[in-house]
Design a protein around this motif. Structure first.
Motif: not given
Length: 266
Positions: A65-72
């Motif tokens: 799953e991608s997204g700001i928090t997911q990538d962080w």
């Protein structure tokens, strides 16, 4: 030098094809203290791969799953050092950033996060004073007192008035934090939500007021886009309600939203 490499990791979060990515990388390689540098992305492309290859940086692809928090969080999962800093691809760091923040964190008995002041990069120029920056510096002033850095009360009173902590200026003490550090859901307040959660834990918020990194403001930045569609105001209100009754939260939100207009380029 090897000991320094084992102590800290810069995690570059790369997204699409940023024209500023190489400038960010060069600022990390130009630190007075050596650090491990890795790069993560959920949008792999030729430019990101080229930069990783050119500077011999380990690249990890987030295929979940991608997204700001997911990538962080994905990036932090690949950290095996005591300290870590999430470097946003558009931002830059002064040569003394890492040396300064680690020196201060090493003095603390149980550091949670350490962070510095910051400037804004606008049209290639560093801006050190505007309404937004001035308000945030005043909010953080109590944390210049060492005795207040470990106070849950002081930290939460500061955060109850807004989020004065610049996310890419933050270094995490990985051993002292609960995982995952970031929660999914918000588009703009994901870092504020993390600070609120961390503020409840025992330990110190180590603060150095000197502006040792620069946060870029430009039309394509996530911050500018989110402010433009008013998503931040809605999320700010949810955050204020963690500290205040709804009526007071609404009043503070109106006041704070005015300062955010300084993030606009026009």
């Amino acid at each position: 030098m090897e000991n320094q490499l084992k102590e800290h990791t810069f995690v570059i979060c790369a997204y699409k094809e940023s024209e500023y990515l190489e400038e960010c990388i060069q600022s990390l390689r130009g630190q007075k203290l050596r650090s491990k540098i890795i790069m993560v992305t959920s949008t792999p492309n030729d430019r990101i791969r080229k930069m990783a290859d050119q500077y011999q940086i380990e690249l990890y692809i987030n295929e979940g799953e991608s997204g700001i928090t997911q990538d962080w969080n994905f990036g932090l999962e690949h950290v095996h050092t005591k300290y870590a800093t999430i470097a946003h691809q558009d931002d830059t760091y002064e040569p003394a950033y890492l040396q300064t923040v680690l020196a201060e964190m090493e003095k603390a008995s149980h550091p949670l996060i350490g962070f510095t002041g910051y400037s804004e990069l606008r049209n290639g120029e560093k801006v050190y004073k505007n309404v937004n920056l001035n308000i945030k510096r005043k909010m953080l002033a109590p944390l210049k007192v060492k005795g207040f850095q470990g106070s849950r009360f002081v930290r939460r009173r500061i955060l109850s008035l807004g989020d004065p902590i610049c996310c890419p200026a933050v270094t995490f003490c990985m051993d002292n934090l609960q995982k995952p550090i970031f929660q999914n859901g918000f588009r703009s307040c994901e870092d504020w939500e993390a600070w609120e959660n961390i503020s409840r834990q025992k330990g110190q918020f180590v603060y150095c007021g000197e502006p040792l990194m620069s946060h870029r403001i430009h039309e394509e930045s996530a911050t500018t886009a989110i402010i433009g569609d008013n998503a931040r105001q809605k999320e700010n209100y949810i955050m204020y309600c963690k500290f205040w009754p709804p009526v007071i939260a609404g009043l503070i939100n109106k006041f704070y939203s005015r300062s955010e207009k300084s993030n606009e380029l026009s």
